[in-house]
Enzyme design. Structure first.
Site, mmCIF file in Angstrom:
data_model
loop_
_atom_site.group_PDB
_atom_site.id
_atom_site.type_symbol
_atom_site.label_atom_id
_atom_site.label_comp_id
_atom_site.label_asym_id
_atom_site.label_seq_id
_atom_site.Cartn_x
_atom_site.Cartn_y
_atom_site.Cartn_z
ATOM 1 N N ARG B 8 13.993 4.668 0.485
ATOM 2 C CA ARG B 8 13.305 3.907 1.431
ATOM 3 C C ARG B 8 14.228 3.514 2.661
ATOM 4 O O ARG B 8 13.902 3.371 3.631
ATOM 5 C CB ARG B 8 13.194 2.458 0.749
ATOM 6 C CG ARG B 8 14.294 2.094 0.114
ATOM 7 C CD ARG B 8 13.942 0.616 -0.689
ATOM 8 N NE ARG B 8 14.902 0.216 -1.512
ATOM 9 C CZ ARG B 8 15.142 -1.138 -1.483
ATOM 10 N NH1 ARG B 8 14.580 -2.066 -0.907
ATOM 11 N NH2 ARG B 8 16.233 -1.889 -2.377
ATOM 12 N N GLU B 56 -2.921 -6.442 1.540
ATOM 13 C CA GLU B 56 -3.037 -4.952 1.669
ATOM 14 C C GLU B 56 -4.157 -4.131 1.923
ATOM 15 O O GLU B 56 -4.225 -3.113 2.802
ATOM 16 C CB GLU B 56 -2.499 -4.146 0.313
ATOM 17 C CG GLU B 56 -0.958 -4.578 0.114
ATOM 18 C CD GLU B 56 -0.981 -6.165 -0.610
ATOM 19 O OE1 GLU B 56 -2.133 -6.712 -0.980
ATOM 20 O OE2 GLU B 56 0.073 -6.616 -0.679
ATOM 21 N N PHE B 81 0.827 -1.528 -4.556
ATOM 22 C CA PHE B 81 -0.169 -2.404 -3.878
ATOM 23 C C PHE B 81 -1.008 -1.314 -2.966
ATOM 24 O O PHE B 81 -2.073 -1.421 -2.526
ATOM 25 C CB PHE B 81 0.347 -3.493 -3.206
ATOM 26 C CG PHE B 81 1.230 -4.297 -3.986
ATOM 27 C CD1 PHE B 81 0.699 -4.992 -5.005
ATOM 28 C CD2 PHE B 81 2.663 -4.634 -3.758
ATOM 29 C CE1 PHE B 81 1.255 -5.816 -5.790
ATOM 30 C CE2 PHE B 81 3.265 -5.371 -4.570
ATOM 31 C CZ PHE B 81 2.745 -5.996 -5.764
ATOM 32 N N ASP B 115 11.673 -5.831 -11.832
ATOM 33 C CA ASP B 115 10.437 -6.387 -11.729
ATOM 34 C C ASP B 115 9.254 -6.247 -12.761
ATOM 35 O O ASP B 115 8.356 -7.072 -13.026
ATOM 36 C CB ASP B 115 9.720 -6.014 -10.328
ATOM 37 C CG ASP B 115 10.281 -6.756 -9.166
ATOM 38 O OD1 ASP B 115 11.207 -7.837 -9.457
ATOM 39 O OD2 ASP B 115 10.103 -6.492 -7.953
ATOM 40 N N ARG B 165 13.111 2.937 -4.687
ATOM 41 C CA ARG B 165 13.847 1.503 -4.282
ATOM 42 C C ARG B 165 15.381 2.001 -4.360
ATOM 43 O O ARG B 165 16.138 1.573 -3.561
ATOM 44 C CB ARG B 165 13.577 0.578 -5.464
ATOM 45 C CG ARG B 165 14.364 -0.611 -5.254
ATOM 46 C CD ARG B 165 14.172 -1.640 -6.481
ATOM 47 N NE ARG B 165 15.244 -2.609 -6.218
ATOM 48 C CZ ARG B 165 15.899 -3.433 -7.331
ATOM 49 N NH1 ARG B 165 15.574 -3.073 -8.587
ATOM 50 N NH2 ARG B 165 16.594 -4.350 -6.995
#
Lengths: 279, 312
Positions: B8, B56, B81, B115, B165
């Protein structure tokens, strides 16, 4: 102007005849919502929008997104009449090998900007177009035509929020509020009123009109251009199946086409005899 | 180990570069620009950046509209998403009209970590791969990410790029030539072939090294483009090494393993072991703990190799 309105009325009448004939031929398609929206499309295509049927991708064109894509027959007859493609193509509506898909498809049909028909998605694409045109300092405008049943889709409100947030005054939302959806009355299935208040509270400049009053449609669209800093929403009250008495206000004619028996009666309602001559 | 960079972060850097090169590039995000790293582009090119808020579906539709207006939109959010919440918008508004939209999703797979399962996308490759007109790319490292994003910008059509990530080892060097649809052999071998994608290719390289110590020669292929898939490199591997182990940070259902299985069944049946999440959701934990927990470590690939070799 009066003569112009008479011309547009006659155009709308002849496009209604094209809709009825096309849907009778295809034996599949959405009659009620095509007839309720055609007056607005007539004013857009024959009065308001800058467009060039011989050059569908002309950069300076205004854009129309028919978010209530099931009313494609209404858009198709207008596009054919304008000269985007031969009227003969209407006979291939919904047929294998034809370019006129059941719902608008930008890949194959000249004059169709994006793919719509899955309800709720067209307004977002119109928002994207309006943002893109503004980046290019274009004076082109974007018109998004929605159904009132479609307002039940949450994405419509996401898109309206964004249109307002980004102050898209080059975007005009037209709601063909015919009060009916497949299963029945919008108010009974999942009420969406007060529609005008909702769009207003989401940041739009809202006007409410009779969606079959051509003069009112013209005025609303003309006035919309002077609104700055916010999108305009025109809530057009319409009659599903408008113009053919026995189709009018009947949810059962949402996705049903005129039968062989109904065709002459429908044409008669529209001031046309079945063999095509003026009555 | 070579340098470590999160894919990312590489995305954020290349996006800013491309933004300076091509003014048609626009970027959309859904309130995650700090995490997806589109914030750098937003800072450099504020007029061409659109934060669409936590919406989204509308972001994807708006991207399609921008493409219709001649722009090259990059739409970013977490994979769960972009692919989950907005799936039908991706299908109808992007893929069906073949809109020139690039969906670059970060935080894919279990290495999202703490998460938890709600945010760990383990089925996005399968879902995107099933959509006609869609190109699916899963870069292995920062260098490949930059090349893939550049290639996506140059390609006219919908592209899904799956990023992560966390920092991952750099396995490519500046001489690497990325081509959409082409796999690349990273290590020669004759006994079996590892086919990896994303961060699992580095795990496969480590597994091949371990196997060589045991006298087993493992080829390693990196398939960053899952669709269109490089059939020839898969068939050649099956023909020449006789056994395949796929490795992905994704469900074994429908992702890289599924895609390779389809090619093998159609063209050159060979023993196959799919390593990935075994049809289950993720869970909270640290990224490295989760790779161990779900059996995505080099030792797990070594075991898979030994198992598949017995079926040769």
């Amino acid at each position: 102007m009066k003569a112009r309105i008479e011309e547009l009325k006659e155009k709308a009448r002849s496009l209604r005849i094209d809709i009825v004939r096309t849907l009778h031929h295809s034996k599949s398609g959405h009659t009620g919502g095509s007839l309720s929206v055609i007056d607005m499309l007539t004013v857009l295509y024959y009065y308001k929008m800058n467009h060039d049927p011989k050059n569908p991708k002309w950069a300076g064109r205004d854009r129309l997104v028919l978010s209530k894509g099931h009313a494609a027959p209404a858009q198709y007859v207008a596009l054919a009449d304008c000269g985007y493609f031969p009227k003969e193509d209407l006979k291939m509506l919904r047929q294998l090998g034809g370019h006129l898909q059941g719902h608008p498809d930008s890949k194959g049909t000249p004059g169709i900007e994006v793919c719509t028909g899955s309800l709720g998605q067209g307004l977002s694409m119109a928002v994207g177009m309006a943002l893109g045109l503004r980046l290019d300092s274009s004076s082109s405008r974007v018109y998004a035509v929605l159904g009132d049943g479609e307002l039940q889709e949450g994405q419509i409100w996401e898109a309206t929020m964004a249109a307002s947030h980004y102050k898209l005054d080059n975007l005009c939302i037209l709601i063909d509020a015919n009060g009916l959806q497949i299963d029945g009355e919008v108010a009974k299935i999942m009420g969406v009123e007060p529609v005008a208040d909702k769009f207003s509270s989401f940041g739009c400049h809202v006007v409410e009109i009779d969606g079959h009053d051509l003069q009112a449609i013209i005025k609303a669209l003309d006035d919309a251009e002077s609104i700055k800093g916010q999108p305009v929403a025109i809530v057009a009250r319409t009659v599903k199946g408008k113009g053919v008495s026995f189709f009018e206000n009947k949810a059962s004619y949402h996705g049903v086409t005129p039968s062989d028996e109904e065709l002459p009666k429908a044409l008669e309602c529209l001031g046309e005899s079945c063999n095509g001559g003026e009555k | 180990m070579s340098s470590m960079i999160a894919t990312r972060d590489a995305y954020g850097e290349i996006l800013a570069e491309l933004g300076a090169e091509n003014e048609n590039i626009v970027v959309l995000d859904a309130d995650l620009s700090g995490s997806t790293k589109t914030a750098g582009f937003a800072k450099s090119f504020p007029k061409r950046f659109f934060n669409m808020g936590i919406a989204e579906a509308n972001m994807i539709g708006t991207a399609a509209g921008l493409a219709a207006a001649g722009k090259i939109p990059f739409a970013s959010t977490f994979a769960i998403f972009a692919v989950g919440r907005a799936w039908e918008q991706v299908r109808q508004s992007v893929a069906y009209p073949r809109a020139n939209v690039k969906i670059v999703a970060t935080h894919s797979g279990v290495t999202v970590g703490e998460d938890g399962g709600s945010h760990q996308s383990v089925e996005d490759i399968a879902i995107m791969r099933a959509v006609p007109n869609m190109t699916v790319i899963v870069p292995a490292d920062g260098i490949e990410t930059k090349l893939a994003i550049r290639a996506a910008a140059a390609y006219n059509g919908p592209v899904y790029v799956r990023l992560g990530r966390n920092k991952v080892p750099t396995i490519f060097d500046e001489n690497y030539r990325f081509v959409i649809g082409k796999g690349v052999q990273l290590r020669a071998g004759t006994d079996l072939t590892f086919i990896g994608t994303g961060l699992m290719t580095a795990q496969a390289l480590a597994a091949a090294e371990k196997l060589s110590e045991a006298g087993i020669s493992a080829r390693v292929i990196h398939l960053s483009t899952i669709k269109p898939i490089d059939e020839e490199i898969i068939v050649a591997a099956a023909r020449e090494t006789g056994a395949i182990v796929t490795a992905e940070e994704h469900s074994v259902v429908g992702g890289l393993g599924g895609a390779v299985a389809e090619v093998l069944c159609d063209r050159f049946p060979a023993p196959l072991k799919r390593v990935g999440l075994n049809d289950r959701f993720g869970t909270s934990g640290k990224a490295d703990e989760l790779l161990k927990y779900f059996g995505l470590m080099p030792d797990d690939l070594v075991e898979a190799a030994k198992e598949v070799l017995q079926r040769k």
